[in-house]
Design an enzyme around this catalytic site. Structure first.
Site, PDB file in Angstrom:
ATOM      1  CE  LYS A  10      82.859  12.061-144.874  1.00 35.40           C
ATOM      2  NZ  LYS A  10      82.631  13.524-144.906  1.00 35.40           N
ATOM      3  CE1 TYR A  50      76.744  11.988-144.291  1.00 38.66           C
ATOM      4  CE2 TYR A  50      76.915  10.600-146.225  1.00 38.66           C
ATOM      5  CZ  TYR A  50      77.489  11.158-145.104  1.00 38.66           C
ATOM      6  OH  TYR A  50      78.793  10.898-144.789  1.00 38.66           O
ATOM      7  NE  ARG A 103      86.542  15.161-140.821  1.00 38.44           N
ATOM      8  CZ  ARG A 103      85.423  15.150-140.120  1.00 38.44           C
ATOM      9  NH1 ARG A 103      85.262  15.979-139.105  1.00 38.44           N
ATOM     10  NH2 ARG A 103      84.447  14.324-140.446  1.00 38.44           N
ATOM     11  CG  ASN A 113      85.433  15.693-144.084  1.00 37.70           C
ATOM     12  OD1 ASN A 113      85.109  14.540-144.364  1.00 37.70           O
ATOM     13  ND2 ASN A 113      84.635  16.514-143.438  1.00 37.70           N
ATOM     14  CG  HIS A 116      80.391  10.001-141.187  1.00 36.18           C
ATOM     15  ND1 HIS A 116      79.528  11.071-141.212  1.00 36.18           N
ATOM     16  CD2 HIS A 116      79.823   9.070-140.371  1.00 36.18           C
ATOM     17  CE1 HIS A 116      78.475  10.803-140.462  1.00 36.18           C
ATOM     18  NE2 HIS A 116      78.637   9.592-139.953  1.00 36.18           N
ATOM     19  CD  GLU A 127      75.962   8.260-138.545  1.00 35.43           C
ATOM     20  OE1 GLU A 127      75.649   9.349-139.053  1.00 35.43           O
ATOM     21  OE2 GLU A 127      77.063   8.066-137.963  1.00 35.43           O
TER      22      GLU A 127
END
Length: 140
Positions: A10, A50, A103, A113, A116, A127
């Site tokens: 991320k 999302y 994490r 975090n 993903h 995805e």
């Protein structure tokens, strides 16, 4: 069973220069990177990715965060890859993540975090297809 799944470093992970460390941890867990690239999602692309969370209270902030900087999606392959990726990542809440997980070691909050990971076979299929064309992923 050999599976393929998607993981994303991320924007916070990219900003903290953790791309290599995330990949290293997945490879150390016996997973193979079969596709990887850096992209920057616009708001609409983040909303599309999302979409399943559209009605959730955190949707707007998640979309804003995921479109705030570059991300690194990757396709990982290996025995029980979905479960293994989720184990390496740790709990969504870094305060509840196990010692030695990505994490626990690097995340600052539930939203920021670092990584993903797909949560099941159907999600992984969607995805992977969201970020990669068939030409970008070598056949098994």
């Amino acid at each position: 069973m050999i599976e393929r799944t998607l993981s994303i470093v991320k924007p916070d992970g990219v900003a903290k220069n953790l791309i290599g460390e995330v990949v290293r941890r997945f490879e150390a867990a016996g997973l193979k990177v079969v596709a990887l690239k850096m992209v920057r999602l616009d708001r609409g692309e983040a909303e599309g990715f999302y979409h399943v969370h559209r009605e959730r209270p955190f949707f707007a902030s998640l979309v804003a965060f995921m479109s705030s900087g570059p991300i690194v999606p990757m396709v990982l392959e290996g025995e029980d890859a979905i479960a293994r990726v989720r184990t390496v990542m740790g709990s969504t809440d870094p305060a509840k993540a196990g010692a030695g997980t990505i994490r626990k070691d690097f995340a600052s909050s539930i939203e920021k975090n670092i990584v993903h990971g797909s949560d099941g076979p159907a999600t992984a299929s969607f995805e992977i297809g969201y970020f990669f064309s068939a030409l970008e992923i070598p056949p098994r």
